[in-house]
Design an enzyme around this catalytic site. Structure first.
Site: not given
Length: 237
Positions: A43, A70, A190
């Site tokens: 990410h 991401e 998450h």
């Protein structure tokens, strides 16, 4: 079986803290795949405080499982993804100064923007996923964008589960059920951890992939990376 994609951002954070190349993120990606991980997630953020854009290119030749990138689809991010061509791009509405992802997309408000970006990625053979809160209206909105999958934002579940509230799984079950019914693939991520992953997996129908980084790396400090990877794989069976 749900695939385990290992987010290696925290490895890059550790590397960057000393200004050198230890630990090496490319070698770590090789190792976790050898240990059984079924994907690598990164990410990159605009300030490159952990994963750098160069890492995205360096990792491409060595990720032989699934490669998931991401990020917020700002022009620089979009250009990089189109050049690297990962297996999947996960769109996350990060603010520039966000410490970590803290909200899903409003797929209704941002429909036109998401439609345009998703079309570009899909035209280039890249599977798309949208990071969303567990809200039925947002799932319906995601379907209208043309995305292949959603990624359920699981921080709320993880927090509630840690204080004994197992009912927190309910909105995720409902959203996964709707997504399956309208032919949207379901990912999640998450704050998932060894503590909560099995319960989550057992209750979410059609869970295709989980992306786990912070907890997995922290747990590995105590138990070792190979051991932790195999513990996750066992709980995801």
């Amino acid at each position: 079986m749900t695939k385990l994609s290992v987010n290696i951002n925290k490895i890059a954070t550790l590397r960057n803290s000393r200004g050198g190349d230890m630990p090496n993120v490319v070698q770590f990606a090789k190792d976790v795949q050898e240990f059984g991980a079924e994907g690598i997630t990164i990410h990159p953020r605009p300030d490159e405080r952990h994963i750098r854009y160069k890492d995205a290119y360096d990792l491409k030749p060595v990720v032989y499982t699934e490669y998931n990138i991401e990020g917020n689809p700002i022009p620089k991010f979009v250009d990089m993804v189109l050049e690297v061509k990962p297996t999947q791009v996960t769109l996350v509405p990060d603010a520039v100064d966000a410490i970590t992802s803290n909200a899903g997309w409003d797929t209704l408000k941002h429909k036109d923007f998401l439609v345009e970006v998703i079309k570009e990625f899909k035209n280039n053979g890249i599977r798309t996923s949208i990071f969303v809160d567990p809200d039925l209206h947002q799932i319906e909105g995601a379907k209208a964008t043309g995305t292949d999958r959603i990624e359920l934002y699981t921080e709320a579940f993880a927090h509630q589960y840690s204080i004994g509230n197992k009912e927190a799984i309910n909105p995720y079950m409902e959203c996964a059920g709707l997504a399956n019914a309208i032919q949207l693939g379901v990912n999640a991520g998450h704050d998932l951890s060894l503590e909560n992953i099995q319960f989550f997996k057992e209750n979410i129908t059609g869970l295709l992939e989980v992306s786990i980084g912070h907890a997995l790396v922290a747990e590995s400090l105590y138990m070792g990376v190979e051991n932790v990877i195999n513990k996750y794989l066992d709980k995801l069976k």
